[in-house]
Design a protein around this motif. Structure first.
Motif, PDB file in Angstrom:
ATOM      1  N   PHE A 141       0.817  -1.213   0.000  1.00  0.00           N
ATOM      2  CA  PHE A 141       0.000   0.000   0.000  1.00  0.00           C
ATOM      3  C   PHE A 141       0.851   1.263   0.000  1.00  0.00           C
ATOM      4  CE2 PHE A 141      -2.421  -3.083   2.829  1.00  0.00           C
ATOM      5  CZ  PHE A 141      -3.129  -3.623   1.768  1.00  0.00           C
ATOM      6  N   SER A 142       2.127   1.140  -0.315  1.00  0.00           N
ATOM      7  CA  SER A 142       3.031   2.281  -0.215  1.00  0.00           C
ATOM      8  C   SER A 142       2.733   3.364  -1.241  1.00  0.00           C
ATOM      9  CB  SER A 142       4.480   1.810  -0.357  1.00  0.00           C
ATOM     10  OG  SER A 142       4.669   1.166  -1.618  1.00  0.00           O
ATOM     11  N   LEU A 143       2.087   3.025  -2.353  1.00  0.00           N
ATOM     12  CA  LEU A 143       1.806   4.015  -3.398  1.00  0.00           C
ATOM     13  C   LEU A 143       0.427   4.651  -3.262  1.00  0.00           C
ATOM     14  CD1 LEU A 143       3.311   2.288  -6.578  1.00  0.00           C
ATOM     15  CD2 LEU A 143       4.370   3.952  -5.055  1.00  0.00           C
TER      16      LEU A 143
ATOM     17  N   LYS B  72     -12.161   3.965  -4.685  1.00  0.00           N
ATOM     18  CA  LYS B  72     -10.949   4.496  -5.293  1.00  0.00           C
ATOM     19  C   LYS B  72     -10.411   3.488  -6.314  1.00  0.00           C
ATOM     20  CE  LYS B  72     -10.725   8.197  -2.676  1.00  0.00           C
ATOM     21  NZ  LYS B  72     -10.785   9.588  -3.231  1.00  0.00           N
ATOM     22  N   PRO B  73     -10.983   3.436  -7.520  1.00  0.00           N
ATOM     23  CA  PRO B  73     -10.556   2.427  -8.503  1.00  0.00           C
ATOM     24  C   PRO B  73      -9.073   2.512  -8.857  1.00  0.00           C
ATOM     25  CG  PRO B  73     -12.627   3.464  -9.170  1.00  0.00           C
ATOM     26  CD  PRO B  73     -12.101   4.254  -8.014  1.00  0.00           C
ATOM     27  N   LEU B  74      -8.503   3.727  -8.859  1.00  0.00           N
ATOM     28  CA  LEU B  74      -7.096   3.867  -9.228  1.00  0.00           C
ATOM     29  C   LEU B  74      -6.155   3.260  -8.199  1.00  0.00           C
ATOM     30  CD1 LEU B  74      -7.016   7.491 -10.706  1.00  0.00           C
ATOM     31  CD2 LEU B  74      -7.106   5.310 -11.926  1.00  0.00           C
ATOM     32  N   ALA B  75      -6.665   2.977  -7.015  1.00  0.00           N
ATOM     33  CA  ALA B  75      -5.819   2.328  -6.011  1.00  0.00           C
ATOM     34  C   ALA B  75      -5.378   0.947  -6.488  1.00  0.00           C
ATOM     35  CB  ALA B  75      -6.561   2.216  -4.682  1.00  0.00           C
ATOM     36  N   GLY B  76      -6.220   0.318  -7.310  1.00  0.00           N
ATOM     37  CA  GLY B  76      -5.856  -0.989  -7.845  1.00  0.00           C
ATOM     38  C   GLY B  76      -4.615  -0.915  -8.713  1.00  0.00           C
ATOM     39  N   LEU B  77      -4.481   0.194  -9.491  1.00  0.00           N
ATOM     40  CA  LEU B  77      -3.288   0.348 -10.325  1.00  0.00           C
ATOM     41  C   LEU B  77      -2.046   0.516  -9.465  1.00  0.00           C
ATOM     42  CD1 LEU B  77      -4.658   2.731 -13.112  1.00  0.00           C
ATOM     43  CD2 LEU B  77      -4.300   0.267 -13.232  1.00  0.00           C
ATOM     44  N   ASP B  78      -2.183   1.218  -8.358  1.00  0.00           N
ATOM     45  CA  ASP B  78      -1.033   1.389  -7.465  1.00  0.00           C
ATOM     46  C   ASP B  78      -0.589   0.047  -6.893  1.00  0.00           C
ATOM     47  OD1 ASP B  78      -1.085   4.117  -7.862  1.00  0.00           O
ATOM     48  OD2 ASP B  78      -2.414   4.490  -6.158  1.00  0.00           O
TER      49      ASP B  78
ATOM     50  N   LYS C 231      -2.372 -12.978  -8.371  1.00  0.00           N
ATOM     51  CA  LYS C 231      -2.777 -11.750  -7.684  1.00  0.00           C
ATOM     52  C   LYS C 231      -3.098 -10.645  -8.680  1.00  0.00           C
ATOM     53  CE  LYS C 231       0.108 -12.631  -3.602  1.00  0.00           C
ATOM     54  NZ  LYS C 231       1.233 -12.114  -2.773  1.00  0.00           N
ATOM     55  N   ILE C 232      -2.244 -10.501  -9.692  1.00  0.00           N
ATOM     56  CA  ILE C 232      -2.463  -9.453 -10.692  1.00  0.00           C
ATOM     57  C   ILE C 232      -3.748  -9.709 -11.466  1.00  0.00           C
ATOM     58  CG2 ILE C 232      -1.558  -8.470 -12.827  1.00  0.00           C
ATOM     59  CD1 ILE C 232       1.235  -8.827 -11.698  1.00  0.00           C
ATOM     60  N   HIS C 233      -4.006 -10.966 -11.845  1.00  0.00           N
ATOM     61  CA  HIS C 233      -5.229 -11.274 -12.594  1.00  0.00           C
ATOM     62  C   HIS C 233      -6.477 -11.005 -11.762  1.00  0.00           C
ATOM     63  CE1 HIS C 233      -2.990 -12.652 -15.903  1.00  0.00           C
ATOM     64  NE2 HIS C 233      -2.644 -13.835 -15.435  1.00  0.00           N
ATOM     65  N   ILE C 234      -6.411 -11.355 -10.475  1.00  0.00           N
ATOM     66  CA  ILE C 234      -7.583 -11.136  -9.617  1.00  0.00           C
ATOM     67  C   ILE C 234      -7.851  -9.654  -9.445  1.00  0.00           C
ATOM     68  CG2 ILE C 234      -8.448 -11.422  -7.258  1.00  0.00           C
ATOM     69  CD1 ILE C 234      -7.012 -14.131  -7.212  1.00  0.00           C
ATOM     70  N   LEU C 235      -6.777  -8.866  -9.197  1.00  0.00           N
ATOM     71  CA  LEU C 235      -6.964  -7.427  -9.079  1.00  0.00           C
ATOM     72  C   LEU C 235      -7.441  -6.815 -10.395  1.00  0.00           C
ATOM     73  CD1 LEU C 235      -3.885  -6.415  -6.910  1.00  0.00           C
ATOM     74  CD2 LEU C 235      -6.273  -6.426  -6.218  1.00  0.00           C
ATOM     75  N   SER C 236      -6.939  -7.332 -11.510  1.00  0.00           N
ATOM     76  CA  SER C 236      -7.393  -6.824 -12.813  1.00  0.00           C
ATOM     77  C   SER C 236      -8.866  -7.123 -13.031  1.00  0.00           C
ATOM     78  CB  SER C 236      -6.551  -7.453 -13.929  1.00  0.00           C
ATOM     79  OG  SER C 236      -5.186  -7.119 -13.788  1.00  0.00           O
TER      80      SER C 236
END
Length: 288
Positions: A14-16, A119-125, A260-265
């Motif tokens: 969550f650093s970003l 905050k949808p953009l949090a997923g990109l971070d 993890k990336i696929h699930i977040l995507s």
């Protein structure tokens, strides 16, 4: 027990996130306290939550192919565990035990869903952080692949084995061949000269003593060289085993990060589909 946003900022995943995103997530997650030697979860349990270590230490273990319990990781401050199973909603494949009094951040899928909905953009971070983790894992894997099997064997070699390696190395060099030929030639010439000058020598033709020395040298040198060859075989075997372990771990780590990336995507795609109707103009409204 609620969590403060500044504590989340210490977590690499969550650093970003910005302050607003951290505040949204802090309102969702909980802080859990675990006593020393307390089990956090075990293999086979339904993975509803994941954890991030805020203080203390945790030991995560799994069973290998032989049924032996091995240490998978030892997460400390800021490090997460249990995320892959939580995101996949599959049973845990590891067992986590607090090795000392430990404070953990407890996160579930609903916490992440609430964050991504607001905050949808949090997923990109978070995806960016996971991408960094992939690169770090690749670097670690390259480091493991570079690690020489010779170093691992050299740490356990005995004095006799080191001598065998040096003898085999010297015996297979041009230096040894030249010295050996020069010594043998000088020995033969000196013996012949003594026979011609004095009429006798300690080893006249056919040089029986020289043949004895050569036989003794071959008898000693052959097993020493075989010892060195056996050690080389051990190095080759260990190198192949290390390559296999590195490839297997690399595949497991990359697959876990990819999941993890696929699930977040997928979560981001679902949220985007949910929010899209509100952004599309109603066809019954007059055009501006």
């Amino acid at each position: 027990m609620p969590c403060a946003a500044n504590e989340l900022r210490q977590v690499p995943l969550f650093s970003l996130l910005d302050d607003e995103e951290l505040n949204v997530l802090a309102a969702q997650v909980e802080i859990r306290e675990f006593a020393a030697n307390q089990r956090i979860y075990k293999t086979g349990e339904q993975s509803e939550r994941a954890y991030v270590v805020l203080a203390g230490a945790v030991e995560v273990t799994l069973l290998d192919e032989d049924g032996q319990e091995v240490i998978f990781s030892t997460p400390h401050h800021g490090e997460a565990f249990g995320f892959a199973s939580m995101l996949e909603a599959t049973p845990h494949q590891t067992t986590a035990i607090a090795t000392e009094t430990t404070t953990c951040l407890e996160i579930d899928r609903n916490d992440l869903s609430a964050l991504l909905e607001k905050k949808p953009l949090a997923g990109l971070d978070m995806l960016t952080v996971l991408a960094r983790d992939i690169h770090i894992a690749q670097g670690v894997i390259r480091g493991r692949a570079i690690r020489s099997a010779n170093e691992l064997i050299d740490q356990q070699e005995t004095f006799g084995e080191r001598i065998a390696d040096h003898v085999a190395s010297f015996g297979g060099s041009w230096t040894f061949i030249i010295l050996f030929l020069g010594t043998m030639t000088g020995y033969v010439i000196l013996s012949i000269v003594l026979v011609v000058v004095h009429g006798s020598s300690w080893d006249p033709y056919p040089f029986i003593l020289l043949n004895l020395f050569l036989s003794m040298l071959a008898a000693i040198q052959a097993p020493v060289i075989m010892m060195s060859q056996n050690r080389q075989d051990q190095k080759d075997r260990l190198r192949s085993e290390l390559d296999f372990e590195v490839n297997r771990r690399a595949e497991a780590e990359i697959l876990a990060l990819s999941r993890k990336i696929h699930i977040l995507s997928d979560k981001l795609a679902d949220i985007d589909d949910h929010l899209r109707p509100s952004r599309v103009q109603n066809p019954n409204e007059p055009q501006s």
